[in-house]
Each structure stands twice: as C-alpha cells, then as structure tokens.
Scaffold this motif. Structure first.
Motif, PDB file in Angstrom:
ATOM      1  N   THR A   1      -2.819   4.307  -3.158  1.00 25.06           N
ATOM      2  CA  THR A   1      -2.167   5.352  -2.533  1.00 25.06           C
ATOM      3  C   THR A   1      -2.975   6.665  -1.862  1.00 25.06           C
ATOM      4  O   THR A   1      -3.642   6.926  -2.832  1.00 25.06           O
ATOM      5  CB  THR A   1      -1.229   5.795  -3.449  1.00 25.06           C
ATOM      6  OG1 THR A   1      -0.196   4.743  -3.645  1.00 25.06           O
ATOM      7  CG2 THR A   1      -0.302   7.117  -2.807  1.00 25.06           C
ATOM      8  N   LEU A   2      -2.853   6.560  -0.520  1.00 20.88           N
ATOM      9  CA  LEU A   2      -3.717   7.668   0.072  1.00 20.88           C
ATOM     10  C   LEU A   2      -2.964   8.845   0.616  1.00 20.88           C
ATOM     11  O   LEU A   2      -2.782   9.923   0.103  1.00 20.88           O
ATOM     12  CB  LEU A   2      -4.773   7.083   0.911  1.00 20.88           C
ATOM     13  CG  LEU A   2      -5.630   6.052   0.648  1.00 20.88           C
ATOM     14  CD1 LEU A   2      -6.478   5.408   1.774  1.00 20.88           C
ATOM     15  CD2 LEU A   2      -6.584   6.924  -0.491  1.00 20.88           C
ATOM     16  N   ASP A   3      -2.092   8.281   1.789  1.00 17.50           N
ATOM     17  CA  ASP A   3      -1.258   9.617   2.223  1.00 17.50           C
ATOM     18  C   ASP A   3      -0.267   8.904   3.005  1.00 17.50           C
ATOM     19  O   ASP A   3      -0.069   8.400   4.060  1.00 17.50           O
ATOM     20  CB  ASP A   3      -2.058  10.435   3.484  1.00 17.50           C
ATOM     21  CG  ASP A   3      -1.119  11.582   4.016  1.00 17.50           C
ATOM     22  OD1 ASP A   3       0.012  11.708   3.794  1.00 17.50           O
ATOM     23  OD2 ASP A   3      -1.827  12.153   5.025  1.00 17.50           O
ATOM     24  N   PRO A   4       1.061   8.659   2.361  1.00 17.95           N
ATOM     25  CA  PRO A   4       2.157   7.782   2.870  1.00 17.95           C
ATOM     26  C   PRO A   4       2.790   8.540   3.960  1.00 17.95           C
ATOM     27  O   PRO A   4       3.356   7.859   4.942  1.00 17.95           O
ATOM     28  CB  PRO A   4       3.158   8.044   1.788  1.00 17.95           C
ATOM     29  CG  PRO A   4       2.537   8.229   0.410  1.00 17.95           C
ATOM     30  CD  PRO A   4       1.266   9.119   0.913  1.00 17.95           C
TER      31      PRO A   4
ATOM     32  N   ARG B   1       0.845  -1.219  -0.053  1.00 20.61           N
ATOM     33  CA  ARG B   1       0.005   0.145  -0.152  1.00 20.61           C
ATOM     34  C   ARG B   1       0.805   1.242   0.085  1.00 20.61           C
ATOM     35  O   ARG B   1       1.996   1.292   0.578  1.00 20.61           O
ATOM     36  CB  ARG B   1      -0.868   0.258   1.259  1.00 20.61           C
ATOM     37  CG  ARG B   1      -1.907  -1.148   1.398  1.00 20.61           C
ATOM     38  CD  ARG B   1      -2.772  -0.905   2.395  1.00 20.61           C
ATOM     39  NE  ARG B   1      -3.566  -2.097   3.033  1.00 20.61           N
ATOM     40  CZ  ARG B   1      -4.551  -2.200   3.680  1.00 20.61           C
ATOM     41  NH1 ARG B   1      -5.109  -0.712   4.240  1.00 20.61           N
ATOM     42  NH2 ARG B   1      -5.155  -3.071   4.117  1.00 20.61           N
ATOM     43  N   ASP B   2       0.218   2.309  -0.658  1.00 18.09           N
ATOM     44  CA  ASP B   2       1.016   3.543  -0.681  1.00 18.09           C
ATOM     45  C   ASP B   2       2.245   3.561  -1.509  1.00 18.09           C
ATOM     46  O   ASP B   2       3.177   4.235  -1.148  1.00 18.09           O
ATOM     47  CB  ASP B   2       1.463   4.162   0.876  1.00 18.09           C
ATOM     48  CG  ASP B   2       0.097   4.891   1.429  1.00 18.09           C
ATOM     49  OD1 ASP B   2      -0.765   5.451   0.557  1.00 18.09           O
ATOM     50  OD2 ASP B   2      -0.013   4.671   2.725  1.00 18.09           O
ATOM     51  N   SER B   3       2.302   2.553  -2.448  1.00 19.73           N
ATOM     52  CA  SER B   3       3.624   2.577  -3.329  1.00 19.73           C
ATOM     53  C   SER B   3       3.277   1.951  -4.648  1.00 19.73           C
ATOM     54  O   SER B   3       2.034   1.238  -4.883  1.00 19.73           O
ATOM     55  CB  SER B   3       4.617   1.573  -2.617  1.00 19.73           C
ATOM     56  OG  SER B   3       4.288   0.393  -2.675  1.00 19.73           O
ATOM     57  N   GLY B   4       3.710   2.261  -5.605  1.00 26.06           N
ATOM     58  CA  GLY B   4       3.770   1.676  -6.923  1.00 26.06           C
ATOM     59  C   GLY B   4       2.104   1.909  -7.468  1.00 26.06           C
ATOM     60  O   GLY B   4       1.824   3.037  -7.341  1.00 26.06           O
ATOM     61  N   ALA B   5       1.704   0.891  -8.137  1.00 25.55           N
ATOM     62  CA  ALA B   5       0.462   0.939  -8.562  1.00 25.55           C
ATOM     63  C   ALA B   5      -0.641   0.645  -7.635  1.00 25.55           C
ATOM     64  O   ALA B   5      -2.029   0.310  -7.859  1.00 25.55           O
ATOM     65  CB  ALA B   5       0.133   0.080  -9.756  1.00 25.55           C
ATOM     66  N   SER B   6      -0.531   0.288  -6.312  1.00 26.24           N
ATOM     67  CA  SER B   6      -1.226   0.075  -5.315  1.00 26.24           C
ATOM     68  C   SER B   6      -2.133   1.282  -4.642  1.00 26.24           C
ATOM     69  O   SER B   6      -1.589   2.379  -4.962  1.00 26.24           O
ATOM     70  CB  SER B   6      -0.451  -0.640  -4.243  1.00 26.24           C
ATOM     71  OG  SER B   6      -0.339  -1.826  -4.447  1.00 26.24           O
TER      72      SER B   6
END
Length: 279
Positions: A63-66, A56-61
């Motif tokens: 991503t909301l707020d890293p 989550r929060d990376s690449g094509a997954s």
C-alpha cells in the motif's frame, strides 16, 4: 495469512487446502474478504488449494497511495499471473469478484497459458466509467441514495461497520454479513490513514487506475471453461452484464442467483463452489 512477493510487490494472501492440490486463485474486490470463508473451505474440501489475495493498495498487500496509484489494470493482471508462479503452481483456476472480475478477465486474456479456468462474479466486460449502450448501467436511484450519505469516520471501526450494514439492503446484500465483513476489512487495514481505510472499504482506487485498452472485443479469445455468477438483485452491475459476459465468452455457463446482490452471500457458498468444482 501471509504475503508473497510477485511482480515486484508484496501481495497479502490466505491459503486453504493442501499445497499439492490444484490451485484456485481468487482475486479480491479489492480485498480478499470479498470471497466468503465458507466458499473457500468448500472448495478446499473438494480437493483444491484455495488462495485468496488482496489487490495492491488494499489489505495486507503493498500500500503506497490509494488516491494516486502508479499502476494500471494490466499490472494487476500481471500480478495474478506472477502469483501463480510464486506459489509454485503451473496453472490455476482464476476467480474474480466485481472489479476483481475485470482483473481476472484481462489476466486470462493476457496470460492464457497460466489460467486453466475462469469464474467471474458480479462483474462486467468494460472498465469503470461510461458503459456500452447494450450494457445496463448502475441503478442511478440506488447509487444516488447510497453515495449521498454522510461518510463515516474511517478511523472508527464501529462507525465503518454500521455504515456498511446500513448500505447493504439497497445493494441486495445481507446487512449483518456486510457489517461483519467491513469490521474484518478494517481490522486488516495496516494503516491509521482515513484515505487508506476508505480505499479498503469502498475499492475507490479502482476508479483511479488506467484500464485502457478495452478488452471486451477479445472475450471470444477465451478458450477455458468459464463460470459467470451474477446476482439478480445487483443494482451496481445489473444482471444484464453477466448475461453479456456469458454470451460473449465461448461455452461459458451462467449461474444467476435470485437472492444475491453485489456480494457473494455465505448461503450461496455450496452452490457456487459446486459449480466451480465442475469446471
């Protein structure tokens, strides 16, 4: 490359090999590109369906707020288990690199019926933060030099790739492989937000998630064939971490690669794939 819905989020995946072959699921650290193409192709040629994916929060997954993740380590472990089902497989060999290796350990412990074997690369048995006294911590001199460098403009592809190449050798990695991987990670980052680019490149989101409770004391519960791969030149998680993992996981095999640092080198693909296929 595509995405699959699992555990309520979209996970970016890439699949290599025949769909009816046994599944090898590879957790990114934090993007799927921590697993070299050559290794995936070698596993596929050995009769495995290989799926690598972005956390989550990376690449094509999703991503909301890293910088403010609303999930924890157990959620990431549950993502891995749910992804196996979403891919139509009953079980899978699970692999994790770096922080992805922490996800893999917890996933195998929390979902023992889902994972039939385990490969842990360049990781350790405790979460980010203060380390146990018997585990070697980061090389402070190397970390100080690397993290005191000026950050690049994360929206500048060439600057980001150069930043990765310049920091490769102290981490025991190949500069040109690091440059190429950083450029590919940049290309796959679906945002112009500098914070998202930084999260994709450095995996900093992982230092912000809740990793409690500890799992090291549960490693003896693992009842699956396990391969621990570690680089002797790794200053981030020094090789003693891999030695402890192999000692505390029943019947685990330790493979130490003298020329490897924090990243899996392309030249090691055949050797690592052969060891994984033997599990």
């Amino acid at each position: 490359m595509t995405s699959v819905r699992a555990n309520g989020v979209d996970l970016g995946i890439e699949s290599v090999g025949r769909e009816d072959d046994p599944l090898v699921l590879l957790v990114g650290a934090t993007t799927m590109l921590s697993w070299p193409d050559a290794l995936c192709e070698r596993l596929a040629s050995g009769g495995r369906r290989v799926v690598r994916y972005d956390l989550r929060d990376s690449g094509a997954s999703t991503t909301l707020d890293p910088e403010n993740p609303a999930y924890d380590l157990r959620d990431l472990a549950a993502d891995a288990a749910a992804l196996v089902g979403a891919l139509g497989a009953g079980t899978a060999l699970l692999g994790g690199v770096g922080v992805g290796g922490m996800v893999a350990q917890v996933a195998a412990l929390d979902h023992p019926d889902v994972f039939s074997a385990l490969t842990l690369v360049g990781t350790r048995p405790v979460a980010p933060g203060p380390v146990d006294e018997d585990l070697p911590d980061h090389d402070l001199a190397v970390m100080g030099a690397l993290f005191s460098r000026p950050r690049p403009d994360w929206t500048d592809r060439d600057a980001v790739a150069a930043f990765a190449a310049e920091g490769a050798e102290p981490m025991g990695n190949d500069p040109e492989e690091s440059r190429a991987t950083a450029a590919r990670v940049w290309d796959r980052t679906p945002s112009s937000d500098p914070a998202v680019h930084q999260a994709n490149q450095l995996g900093m989101v992982f230092s912000r998630i809740d990793c409690a409770p500890r799992w090291r004391e549960r490693l003896g519960e693992l009842d699956v064939p396990t391969l621990v791969v570690h680089g002797r030149a790794d200053p981030f998680f020094p090789v003693g971490n891999g030695e402890v993992l192999a000692a505390e996981i029943p019947a685990a095999r330790l493979l130490v690669l003298d020329d490897m640092g924090t990243a899996l080198r392309h030249a090691a693909a055949d050797q690592v794939a052969a060891a994984m296929l033997a599990l």
